[in-house]
Enzyme design. Sequence first.
Site, PDB file in Angstrom:
ATOM      1  N   HIS A 244      61.007  65.828  56.663  1.00 22.82           N
ATOM      2  CA  HIS A 244      60.601  67.156  57.374  1.00 22.82           C
ATOM      3  C   HIS A 244      60.804  68.323  56.411  1.00 22.82           C
ATOM      4  CE1 HIS A 244      58.540  64.620  59.970  1.00 22.82           C
ATOM      5  NE2 HIS A 244      59.372  63.699  60.867  1.00 22.82           N
TER       6      HIS A 244
HETATM    7  O1  RIB Z   1      61.190  67.120  63.573  1.00 25.29           O
HETATM    8  C1  RIB Z   1      61.545  67.270  63.018  1.00 25.29           C
HETATM    9  C2  RIB Z   1      62.821  67.920  62.650  1.00 25.29           C
HETATM   10  O2  RIB Z   1      63.970  67.363  63.885  1.00 25.29           O
HETATM   11  C3  RIB Z   1      63.341  68.162  62.239  1.00 25.29           C
HETATM   12  O3  RIB Z   1      64.363  68.739  61.503  1.00 25.29           O
HETATM   13  C4  RIB Z   1      64.512  66.673  61.474  1.00 25.29           C
HETATM   14  O4  RIB Z   1      66.007  67.027  61.036  1.00 25.29           O
HETATM   15  C5  RIB Z   1      64.844  67.290  63.422  1.00 25.29           C
HETATM   16  O5  RIB Z   1      65.757  68.273  63.496  1.00 25.29           O
END
Ligand code: RIB
Length: 321
Positions: A244
């Site tokens: 992500h």
């Molecule tokens: O939903 C994904 C996010 O939440 C990313 O930043 C992951 O590291 C968690 O923090």
Amino acid sequence: MKVVIDTDPGGDDAIALMWLASLCHQGRLQLSSVTTAAGNVGAEITWRNACGLLGLCDIRQVPVGIGEAVAATRDAAEIHGEDGLGGLSGALPEPPTHTLKPGSVDLLTTELGDTSKAPSLLAVAPLSNLAGAETSAPGILHTASQIIIMGGALSGGNVTPAAEFNFFFDPSAAAAVLAASDRIKLVTLETSSGLMLDRDLAMQITSGFDALPAARFFRELCAFMATREAVFSGRSTVTGFPVHDAATVAWLAYPELFEMQKLRVSVDTGKGDARGQLQETDGPHAVECNIATRVDAPALLATMGRDLRMLFEQLSMHASQ
Ligand code: RIB
Ligand code: CA
């Protein structure tokens, strides 16, 4: 290009930081500061993880801020491990003794307040620090040249059916930040979930670097994250995990890989089932935001792989000197 990243390492945060490190060593950007937040795991741990990851990647002299400790509504240790890095944090260099530990809000406010810098700001954690900076210095978020955020979900969350983790963790901060700047680019879960770093790619990226600590760390972290993804997605055939946070690094360095659309959105700041939900709406609290609508995932992953191999080559040279 000066860059500041606000992060809660976390496995996908670590991939983003390693990609940034590669671009720094290539001379393509300068990492001005790292501010950390409570999120995936507690504030002390995310601070230590960020310091250790910078050390692992030979990134020196970059201040790392520590976030406020919060009585976590919910962390993501079940995804990232109790230490936030798949149990691998012990392999990271210790922060040098007497490492300064400025507050993240103060450091962010100082960085953004230096108009000679006008950094690009990547935000890949709950937005508590950005909201705190805006509260302490109203208008400060307007001084960033751009703010690229990983957060929110328009069609189904990953921490509740309604909400993505970063927006769920601190929904008021998310709402305040989206309202505070017209320079925000938002990567939501719909876009970032398709960026699957699988075992084969991790092996390709690290092949030939077995003796390099950073490559071993990367490969073992990917294996851990993929195992957890298979468990939590309920899909035992899954062999990768979504990077992500790396999407923000890609949008910064390779914007041609993204398409975006300006949408009017709002964040649910209540405490009900919709807590943290991002919705497209024309309601009274709606704000305009550039949201990624498409990403060339194969090209992004290939580019990330190429840059990470360049990092490992660079680190191998440093080690042999
Ligand atoms: O939903 C994904 C996010 O939440 C990313 O930043 C992951 O590291 C968690 O923090
Ligand atoms: Ca994160």
